[in-house]
Write an enzyme that holds these catalytic residues in place. Structure first.
Site, PDB file in Angstrom:
ATOM      1  N   HIS A  47     -17.780 -13.301 -44.790  1.00 34.44           N
ATOM      2  CA  HIS A  47     -17.617 -13.455 -46.230  1.00 34.44           C
ATOM      3  C   HIS A  47     -18.705 -12.713 -47.002  1.00 34.44           C
ATOM      4  CE1 HIS A  47     -18.225 -15.800 -50.047  1.00 34.44           C
ATOM      5  NE2 HIS A  47     -16.962 -15.444 -50.165  1.00 34.44           N
ATOM      6  N   GLU A  50     -17.925  -9.087 -46.960  1.00 37.17           N
ATOM      7  CA  GLU A  50     -16.866  -8.785 -47.947  1.00 37.17           C
ATOM      8  C   GLU A  50     -17.470  -8.583 -49.339  1.00 37.17           C
ATOM      9  OE1 GLU A  50     -14.535 -11.354 -50.906  1.00 37.17           O
ATOM     10  OE2 GLU A  50     -14.314 -12.180 -48.873  1.00 37.17           O
ATOM     11  N   HIS A  51     -18.424  -9.426 -49.711  1.00 38.16           N
ATOM     12  CA  HIS A  51     -19.099  -9.282 -50.999  1.00 38.16           C
ATOM     13  C   HIS A  51     -19.884  -7.969 -51.065  1.00 38.16           C
ATOM     14  CE1 HIS A  51     -19.045 -13.248 -53.305  1.00 38.16           C
ATOM     15  NE2 HIS A  51     -18.245 -13.466 -52.274  1.00 38.16           N
ATOM     16  N   GLU A 120     -26.886 -10.656 -53.913  1.00 39.74           N
ATOM     17  CA  GLU A 120     -25.574 -11.168 -53.519  1.00 39.74           C
ATOM     18  C   GLU A 120     -25.676 -12.431 -52.686  1.00 39.74           C
ATOM     19  OE1 GLU A 120     -21.722 -10.827 -54.592  1.00 39.74           O
ATOM     20  OE2 GLU A 120     -23.436  -9.570 -55.165  1.00 39.74           O
ATOM     21  N   GLU A 127     -21.594 -19.789 -54.969  1.00 38.03           N
ATOM     22  CA  GLU A 127     -20.214 -20.072 -54.577  1.00 38.03           C
ATOM     23  C   GLU A 127     -20.151 -21.271 -53.632  1.00 38.03           C
ATOM     24  OE1 GLU A 127     -16.342 -17.659 -52.702  1.00 38.03           O
ATOM     25  OE2 GLU A 127     -18.295 -16.659 -52.892  1.00 38.03           O
TER      26      GLU A 127
END
Length: 420
Positions: A47, A50-51, A120, A127
């Protein structure tokens, strides 16, 4: 549909569906690597990667990635699942070359700048925090963890704050080097496109892609169990489930029909009995998560603490009833029609078509014609439904609850109620 397929020298499979009646194209890379490919020590790397793909490449800054696609009115996005990571875009037909160039660039040439990574990580931690503050989201992570304890399929896709917050750049570099091989990639596109031209451009974009060298993920081992998280909330959030059925299992379509009949809409058994007749919940539905080697089936409901015991009794009654009594022809036909309509309606979307192409090629090594899918759905009988329901109930249940859960009966009582 006009579907074209080929395999590039580097192993990347290219599949497209030409739709001359539309003005747009959806195109993306489906990488056969997700959360279940991770180790406990790098949980969340798929994940986070992906960011980071959007945070700069050797030839584009993060701002240039965003502005180039938005300058032509396009959309660029990505998502991570337990078995797949996807990077995709939707653009007008004349901008497909730009979309392919950007997607191949972010997948193959990301630099993982240390400053961008620091920022990030913070975004992903926000999140994770947001998910933890959302009980009707986090209860599903608890459900997955309880069903598949101490193994990749039970870990959260987002990872944990402790691991993600300390994850070094080299972990991302090592992971992408091991997992992002051409043999694990599908380039799928649907819309107003030229399939031959797409292949030529894909050959150039992926000319130097390497093969993956990581072993396939370990097989999942469903166990089931019980987990209760007492919190000061207005509602109790309950997820109950069983070992499900994988994509390639002969019972995949019967389970889909069963799930629709049981909790797939306002006419479903659970909605009518639990909400409409008894008024126990506002929201209740079933879900079926299939994997390449198995799956999990469950239901979600939100209710008050004092209604939990009655809710479990009522749900157990409905589950046993679908396993014991033949489904009437009208209900069976309605459930089959709902599934077929969903499949056919999705064909009107370029992004849904591209998704379908990639998933089929990844799972089945071929694109299944819609007519064949419809035949399999229509072939589901009332006896198939009963058999699959019994198959579900033969596994150990998984019960997870969050909120004011004092009214929930103990795990052994739940098992006894399900057994009748």
């Amino acid at each position: 549909m006009t579907v074209s397929e080929c395999v590039l020298d580097g192993g990347v499979r290219v599949v497209s569906d030409r739709m001359e009646q539309v003005e747009s194209v959806s195109i993306g890379i489906w990488v056969n690597a997700g959360a279940r490919n991770e180790e406990a020590s790098n949980n969340g790397v798929s994940h986070l990667l992906e960011h980071m793909a959007f945070k700069g490449t050797e030839g584009r800054s993060s701002l240039e990635i965003a502005t180039e696609i938005e300058n032509v009115g396009g959309h660029l996005n990505a998502y991570t699942s337990r078995e797949t990571t996807v990077y995709y875009a939707t653009v007008l037909k004349e901008d497909i070359d730009l979309a392919l160039d950007i997607i191949s660039d972010i997948v193959l040439n990301s630099t993982f700048d240390e400053d961008e990574l620091d920022r990030e990580r913070g975004v992903v931690l926000q999140e994770i925090g947001q998910a933890n503050d959302t009980p009707d989201d986090i209860v599903f992570d608890l459900f997955q963890e309880t069903a598949y304890p101490d193994q990749p399929l039970g870990r959260p896709i987002l990872g944990t704050a402790e691991i993600v917050g300390a994850m070094p750049r080299q972990t991302l570099v090592d992971y992408i080097g091991a997992q992002y091989g051409g043999d694990r990639m599908v380039l799928a596109a649907a819309g107003n496109l030229d399939p031959d031209d797409l292949v030529k451009r894909a050959e150039k974009a992926f000319a130097e892609v390497n093969a993956s060298h990581a072993p396939p993920p370990a097989a999942g081992c469903y166990r089931g169990g019980d987990l209760r998280d007492t919190r000061d909330l207005e509602q109790a959030h309950l997820v109950m489930g069983f070992e499900g059925i994988g994509f390639t299992d002969d019972d995949y379509y019967p389970l889909a029909v069963l799930s629709t009949a049981l909790g797939g809409g306002m006419s479903s058994r659970l909605f009518q009995e639990i909400r409409e007749n008894r008024g126990l919940v506002y929201s209740i539905y079933t879900f079926s998560s299939a994997f390449t080697d198995g799956g999990i089936f469950g239901l979600y409901a939100g209710t008050g603490e004092e209604q939990l015991a009655e809710l479990v009794d009522a749900v157990s009654d409905e589950l046993r009833r679908v396993a014991d009594d033949p489904m009437e022809d009208e209900e069976l036909a309605r459930s089959r029609a709902q599934i077929k309509a969903g499949v056919l309606m999705s064909l009107e979307s370029t992004s849904s078509r591209a998704e379908r192409l990639a998933r089929h090629l990844t799972i089945y090594d071929r694109v299944i014609p819609v007519s064949e899918m419809a035949e399999r759905i229509d072939a589901v009988s009332a006896e198939d439904i009963r058999r699959v329901a019994r198959r579900l109930l033969s596994s150990a249940p998984t019960v997870t609850a969050m909120g004011p859960v004092g009214g929930l009966v103990d795990y052994e009582t739940v098992k006894a109620r399900l057994a009748g």
